[in-house]
Design a protein around this motif. Structure first.
Motif, PDB file in Angstrom:
ATOM      1  N   ILE A   7      26.090  33.501  40.568  1.00  0.00           N
ATOM      2  CA  ILE A   7      26.458  34.746  39.901  1.00  0.00           C
ATOM      3  C   ILE A   7      25.195  35.463  39.448  1.00  0.00           C
ATOM      4  O   ILE A   7      24.273  34.845  38.917  1.00  0.00           O
ATOM      5  CB  ILE A   7      27.367  34.484  38.681  1.00  0.00           C
ATOM      6  N   MET A   8      25.175  36.780  39.666  1.00  0.00           N
ATOM      7  CA  MET A   8      24.096  37.640  39.189  1.00  0.00           C
ATOM      8  C   MET A   8      24.756  38.837  38.491  1.00  0.00           C
ATOM      9  O   MET A   8      25.979  38.955  38.489  1.00  0.00           O
ATOM     10  CB  MET A   8      23.234  38.116  40.362  1.00  0.00           C
ATOM     11  N   THR A   9      23.951  39.736  37.937  1.00  0.00           N
ATOM     12  CA  THR A   9      24.486  40.894  37.232  1.00  0.00           C
ATOM     13  C   THR A   9      23.791  42.166  37.705  1.00  0.00           C
ATOM     14  O   THR A   9      22.565  42.235  37.735  1.00  0.00           O
ATOM     15  CB  THR A   9      24.288  40.748  35.703  1.00  0.00           C
ATOM     16  N   SER A  91      12.581  37.912  40.036  1.00  0.00           N
ATOM     17  CA  SER A  91      13.715  37.252  40.682  1.00  0.00           C
ATOM     18  C   SER A  91      14.993  37.595  39.919  1.00  0.00           C
ATOM     19  O   SER A  91      14.960  37.802  38.704  1.00  0.00           O
ATOM     20  CB  SER A  91      13.518  35.733  40.724  1.00  0.00           C
ATOM     21  N   PRO A  92      16.115  37.689  40.618  1.00  0.00           N
ATOM     22  CA  PRO A  92      17.369  37.987  39.921  1.00  0.00           C
ATOM     23  C   PRO A  92      17.736  36.866  38.945  1.00  0.00           C
ATOM     24  O   PRO A  92      17.532  35.689  39.250  1.00  0.00           O
ATOM     25  CB  PRO A  92      18.406  38.040  41.048  1.00  0.00           C
ATOM     26  N   VAL A  93      18.247  37.253  37.801  1.00  0.00           N
ATOM     27  CA  VAL A  93      18.834  36.259  36.911  1.00  0.00           C
ATOM     28  C   VAL A  93      20.069  35.746  37.647  1.00  0.00           C
ATOM     29  O   VAL A  93      20.955  36.519  38.002  1.00  0.00           O
ATOM     30  CB  VAL A  93      19.211  36.864  35.549  1.00  0.00           C
ATOM     31  N   SER A  94      20.092  34.457  37.922  1.00  0.00           N
ATOM     32  CA  SER A  94      21.135  33.880  38.764  1.00  0.00           C
ATOM     33  C   SER A  94      21.625  32.570  38.171  1.00  0.00           C
ATOM     34  O   SER A  94      20.824  31.736  37.742  1.00  0.00           O
ATOM     35  CB  SER A  94      20.558  33.637  40.169  1.00  0.00           C
ATOM     36  N   ILE A  95      22.925  32.409  38.155  1.00  0.00           N
ATOM     37  CA  ILE A  95      23.542  31.177  37.662  1.00  0.00           C
ATOM     38  C   ILE A  95      24.169  30.471  38.849  1.00  0.00           C
ATOM     39  O   ILE A  95      25.059  31.025  39.510  1.00  0.00           O
ATOM     40  CB  ILE A  95      24.603  31.481  36.596  1.00  0.00           C
ATOM     41  N   ASP A  96      23.689  29.279  39.154  1.00  0.00           N
ATOM     42  CA  ASP A  96      24.272  28.489  40.236  1.00  0.00           C
ATOM     43  C   ASP A  96      25.632  27.953  39.804  1.00  0.00           C
ATOM     44  O   ASP A  96      25.814  27.544  38.656  1.00  0.00           O
ATOM     45  CB  ASP A  96      23.363  27.317  40.615  1.00  0.00           C
ATOM     46  N   LEU A  97      26.568  27.965  40.723  1.00  0.00           N
ATOM     47  CA  LEU A  97      27.909  27.454  40.466  1.00  0.00           C
ATOM     48  C   LEU A  97      28.101  26.124  41.172  1.00  0.00           C
ATOM     49  O   LEU A  97      27.569  25.906  42.260  1.00  0.00           O
ATOM     50  CB  LEU A  97      28.954  28.456  40.975  1.00  0.00           C
ATOM     51  N   LYS A  98      28.863  25.247  40.549  1.00  0.00           N
ATOM     52  CA  LYS A  98      29.178  23.952  41.137  1.00  0.00           C
ATOM     53  C   LYS A  98      30.411  24.091  42.011  1.00  0.00           C
ATOM     54  O   LYS A  98      31.445  24.643  41.586  1.00  0.00           O
ATOM     55  CB  LYS A  98      29.455  22.933  40.036  1.00  0.00           C
ATOM     56  N   GLU A  99      30.312  23.636  43.247  1.00  0.00           N
ATOM     57  CA  GLU A  99      31.469  23.666  44.126  1.00  0.00           C
ATOM     58  C   GLU A  99      32.465  22.596  43.671  1.00  0.00           C
ATOM     59  O   GLU A  99      32.107  21.428  43.512  1.00  0.00           O
ATOM     60  CB  GLU A  99      31.062  23.383  45.563  1.00  0.00           C
ATOM     61  N   VAL A 100      33.706  23.015  43.430  1.00  0.00           N
ATOM     62  CA  VAL A 100      34.724  22.063  42.976  1.00  0.00           C
ATOM     63  C   VAL A 100      35.863  21.918  43.977  1.00  0.00           C
ATOM     64  O   VAL A 100      36.710  21.042  43.816  1.00  0.00           O
ATOM     65  CB  VAL A 100      35.280  22.466  41.598  1.00  0.00           C
ATOM     66  N   PHE A 101      35.863  22.755  45.023  1.00  0.00           N
ATOM     67  CA  PHE A 101      36.886  22.635  46.055  1.00  0.00           C
ATOM     68  C   PHE A 101      36.388  23.342  47.311  1.00  0.00           C
ATOM     69  O   PHE A 101      35.738  24.379  47.239  1.00  0.00           O
ATOM     70  CB  PHE A 101      38.215  23.275  45.610  1.00  0.00           C
TER      71      PHE A 101
END
Length: 104
Positions: A7-9, A91-101
Motif C-alpha cells: 500500500i502507498m498513498t 522512495s514511496p512510503v510503502s507498507i508491505d502486506l502479508k499474503e493470507v490467501f
C-alpha cells in the motif's frame, strides 16, 4: 515467482496526475522492472482514501531489492515525489502486506 502486495498513498489532488504518469511510463523504466524480475504488476487506487494497492510478482527478493539502487528507478522516484507520499530518499512510503490467501 513470489507475489507481493503493498500500500502507498497518493495526494488527494494528484489522482489524475499519478495515473497519467503511469500511462506514460518510461520505456527504460519498464525495461528495468523486467530486468529485475518484475512481472504481472498492477496498481489500484481507492479514491476515497487516496490509498494505492500494488500487486507484483517477482522472481526473487534479492534480484528485486537491487531495483532500489538502479539509477532509472531513482529518477522515477524523484519524478513521482510531487504526487505521492515519499521517504527522505524519494522512495514511496510503502507498507508491505502479508499474503493470507491465494487461489489459482
Amino acid at each position: 515467482m513470489k507475489r507481493k502486495g503493498f500500500i502507498m498513498t497518493v495526494y488527494p489532488d494528484k489522482h489524475d496526475e499519478y495515473e497519467k504518469r503511469h500511462n506514460e511510463i518510461w520505456p527504460e523504466m519498464v525495461e528495468e522492472l523486467n530486468q529485475h524480475g518484475a512481472r504481472n504488476y498492477s496498481i489500484f487506487l481507492d479514491k476515497q482514501t487516496n490509498q494505492l494497492f500494488g500487486y507484483i510478482e517477482i522472481e526473487n527478493e534479492e534480484k528485486w531489492d537491487k531495483m532500489a539502487k538502479n539509477s532509472i528507478n531513482q529518477k522515477w522516484w524523484e519524478f513521482m515525489k510531487p504526487v505521492m507520499k515519499t521517504n527522505s530518499d524519494n522512495s514511496p512510503v510503502s507498507i508491505d502486506l502479508k499474503e493470507v490467501f491465494h487461489m489459482d
